[in-house]
Design an enzyme around this catalytic site. Structure first.
Site, short mmCIF file in Angstrom:
data_model
loop_
_atom_site.label_atom_id
_atom_site.label_comp_id
_atom_site.label_asym_id
_atom_site.label_seq_id
_atom_site.Cartn_x
_atom_site.Cartn_y
_atom_site.Cartn_z
N ILE A 39 0.95 -1.35 -0.01
CA ILE A 39 -0.10 -0.16 -0.08
C ILE A 39 0.81 1.17 0.09
O ILE A 39 1.71 1.38 1.05
CB ILE A 39 -0.98 0.12 1.24
N THR A 40 0.94 2.11 -1.10
CA THR A 40 1.62 3.14 -1.00
C THR A 40 0.81 4.32 0.11
O THR A 40 -0.47 4.52 -0.15
CB THR A 40 1.75 3.80 -2.39
N GLY A 41 1.75 4.90 0.56
CA GLY A 41 1.04 6.01 1.80
C GLY A 41 0.32 5.52 2.74
O GLY A 41 -0.66 5.90 3.05
N ASN A 43 1.01 5.14 5.72
CA ASN A 43 1.12 5.53 7.00
C ASN A 43 -0.04 6.66 7.53
O ASN A 43 0.05 7.32 8.47
CB ASN A 43 2.28 6.37 7.06
N SER A 44 -0.83 7.03 6.60
CA SER A 44 -1.82 7.99 6.95
C SER A 44 -3.19 7.62 6.41
O SER A 44 -3.51 7.04 5.37
CB SER A 44 -1.12 9.48 6.50
N GLY A 45 -4.21 8.37 7.26
CA GLY A 45 -5.64 8.41 6.48
C GLY A 45 -6.03 7.07 6.00
O GLY A 45 -6.08 6.13 6.69
N GLY A 154 5.28 -7.87 -13.31
CA GLY A 154 5.71 -9.22 -13.62
C GLY A 154 5.38 -10.08 -12.40
O GLY A 154 5.01 -11.12 -12.42
N TYR A 192 -5.46 18.38 -9.87
CA TYR A 192 -5.85 17.40 -9.01
C TYR A 192 -6.90 16.35 -9.93
O TYR A 192 -6.79 15.25 -9.91
CB TYR A 192 -6.47 17.94 -7.74
N1 LIG Z 1 -9.89 12.51 1.87
C1 LIG Z 1 -10.65 12.51 0.73
O1 LIG Z 1 -11.88 13.10 0.75
C2 LIG Z 1 -10.44 11.66 -0.71
C3 LIG Z 1 -11.18 11.78 -1.74
C4 LIG Z 1 -11.11 11.44 -2.84
C5 LIG Z 1 -9.96 10.71 -2.95
N2 LIG Z 1 -8.94 10.39 -2.13
C6 LIG Z 1 -7.69 9.84 -2.45
O2 LIG Z 1 -7.49 8.92 -1.40
C7 LIG Z 1 -6.12 8.61 -1.20
C8 LIG Z 1 -5.68 8.91 0.24
O3 LIG Z 1 -5.77 10.10 0.70
P1 LIG Z 1 -6.15 10.64 2.00
O4 LIG Z 1 -7.25 11.33 2.00
O5 LIG Z 1 -6.06 9.26 2.96
O6 LIG Z 1 -4.95 11.40 2.46
P2 LIG Z 1 -3.88 11.55 3.36
O7 LIG Z 1 -4.20 11.22 4.78
O8 LIG Z 1 -3.17 13.08 3.16
O9 LIG Z 1 -2.77 10.39 2.86
C9 LIG Z 1 -2.06 10.59 1.79
C10 LIG Z 1 -0.64 9.80 1.82
O10 LIG Z 1 -0.24 9.82 0.66
C11 LIG Z 1 1.23 10.13 0.67
N3 LIG Z 1 2.00 10.63 -0.09
C12 LIG Z 1 1.83 12.08 -0.64
N4 LIG Z 1 2.89 12.32 -1.36
C13 LIG Z 1 3.78 11.05 -1.48
C14 LIG Z 1 5.02 10.68 -2.35
N5 LIG Z 1 5.56 11.65 -2.90
N6 LIG Z 1 5.45 9.73 -2.13
C15 LIG Z 1 4.98 8.59 -1.17
N7 LIG Z 1 3.89 9.00 -0.71
C16 LIG Z 1 3.20 10.27 -0.44
C17 LIG Z 1 1.38 10.84 2.05
O11 LIG Z 1 2.44 10.77 3.02
P3 LIG Z 1 2.80 11.80 4.08
O12 LIG Z 1 2.16 11.45 5.38
O13 LIG Z 1 4.25 11.52 4.02
O14 LIG Z 1 2.52 12.87 3.65
C18 LIG Z 1 0.03 10.11 2.83
O15 LIG Z 1 0.54 8.73 3.51
C19 LIG Z 1 -5.51 9.75 -2.25
O16 LIG Z 1 -4.94 9.30 -3.52
C20 LIG Z 1 -6.53 10.73 -2.38
O17 LIG Z 1 -6.49 11.51 -3.56
C21 LIG Z 1 -9.26 11.33 -0.92
#
Ligand SMILES: NC(=O)c1ccc[n+]([C@@H]2O[C@H](COP(=O)([O-])OP(=O)(O)OC[C@H]3O[C@@H](n4cnc5c(N)ncnc54)[C@H](OP(=O)(O)O)[C@@H]3O)[C@@H](O)[C@H]2O)c1
Length: 308
Positions: A39-41, A43-45, A154, A192
């Site tokens: 899972i990429t990212g 660590n959060s959300g 692969g 975005y």
């Molecule tokens: N929240 C919403 O309402 C919503 C709605 C529609 C879609 N989404 C999508 O859901 C996904 C998860 O988002 P979230 O809401 O959970 O946001 P989030 O809490 O900000 O989590 C985003 C994650 O992406 C990581 N990340 C950002 N830039 C990165 C990079 N260059 N390399 C590696 N990791 C990176 C962040 O790392 P750091 O902690 O180091 O910043 C964090 O772990 C995203 O693709 C977002 O577009 C979210």
């Protein structure tokens, strides 16, 4: 009388907000023992919530993160919640093509399996550039995951049946791609939207290419979620958004449900390439289903990340 009206209005507003925030939960209880989930990212959300759910189901879970301190803390918390010690982190910065290539090399050397790849990491609308001079949103959200998935394809094929899940957003519908300027970065929100539209085309083309090879692909809109995405903005914006998110956005647990559903449910495999919302395959605007555009974007992305 005034008091009664106030109480009634508050109750109606509360029930209305609850109705607005209703979400389906993934009811599939399938276990994932012996499977590896990346899972990429994570660590959060939404990503962290998904990683925890995968670990609870017994998978080996690898979270790929750019900040090692945050990643270590998340791994400790995921292990504690899931009682699964098979959770680890690896360094990956999706804003840097070298980092993605290094990550994949190490991953392929160390890990024999990859059953579920979850392209979750994402940047909201910020006016910034990646190390390779791509607009931050398009570079991280689409191109970074495009390169990552291709380099790991692969291993996904060797472990078939395997799945690729990519987080998109319903805001895809507000923009179309401009092939003269894929690196568009004028209005960050539009950048975005374009990156999230690219996630949808990417999923469709990947599904088409992998037909009959045992790798299926899904794009997921998680709903509007109270995660940590506001951390990229000013304190004032964050305060305002906290109020709005509290009222209208769903929890990370609810936001992760469609991702979990696409990772485990058997019935989704009949919809490879599909766009999922609220644990169901949903319809897209006609322009977002254009196979010709999806193919064209794939080829353009290959050139941009120098894949060929
Ligand atoms: N929240 C919403 O309402 C919503 C709605 C529609 C879609 N989404 C999508 O859901 C996904 C998860 O988002 P979230 O809401 O959970 O946001 P989030 O809490 O900000 O989590 C985003 C994650 O992406 C990581 N990340 C950002 N830039 C990165 C990079 N260059 N390399 C590696 N990791 C990176 C962040 O790392 P750091 O902690 O180091 O910043 C964090 O772990 C995203 O693709 C977002 O577009 C979210």
């Amino acid at each position: 009388m005034y008091l009664l009206c106030t109480i009634a209005a508050s109750l109606i507003s509360f029930l209305f907000l609850k109705w607005l925030k209703r979400r389906r939960f993934c009811m599939d209880v399938k276990r994932l023992d012996g499977k590896t989930v990346l899972i990429t990212g994570g660590n959060s959300g939404i990503g962290k919530e998904t990683a925890t759910a995968m670990a609870i189901r017994g998978a080996r879970v690898i979270i790929a993160c750019r900040d090692m301190e945050k990643a270590e803390k998340a791994v400790r918390e995921i292990k504690a919640t899931s009682h699964n010690l098979n959770v680890l982190h690896m360094h990956l910065d999706l804003a840097n093509m070298r980092s993605i290539r290094d990550f994949c090399k190490t991953f392929l050397q160390r890990e024999k399996r990859l059953d579920i790849l979850i392209n979750n990491a994402g940047m909201p609308s910020v006016l910034d550039w990646t190390d390779d001079s791509f607009s931050m949103c398009f570079g991280v959200n689409h191109l970074g995951h495009f390169l990552l998935t291709n380099l790991l394809l692969g291993r996904l094929k060797e472990c078939a049946p395997s799945r690729v899940i990519t987080l998109t957003c319903s805001a895809y519908k507000y923009q179309k791609l401009d092939f003269q300027d894929l690196n568009y970065n004028l209005f960050p929100f539009f950048t975005y939207c374009r990156s999230k539209l690219a996630n949808i085309y990417f999923t469709q083309e990947l599904a088409r290419m992998m037909e009959g090879k045992g790798v299926t692909a899904y794009s997921v809109h998680p709903g509007y979620v109270q995660s940590n995405w506001t951390c990229h903005y000013s304190i004032l914006f964050r305060i305002v958004m906290q109020v709005i998110m509290f009222m209208f956005f769903v929890s990370c647990e609810a936001g992760a449900q469609t991702v979990i559903h696409c990772a485990v449910a058997d019935e989704v495999t009949a919809h490879s390439g599909g766009y999922f919302v609220d644990c169901r395959c949903a319809s897209l605007r006609p322009f977002a289903k254009d196979a010709g555009v999806a193919r064209k974007l794939w080829e353009a992305s290959e050139r941009m990340v120098k894949l060929a």
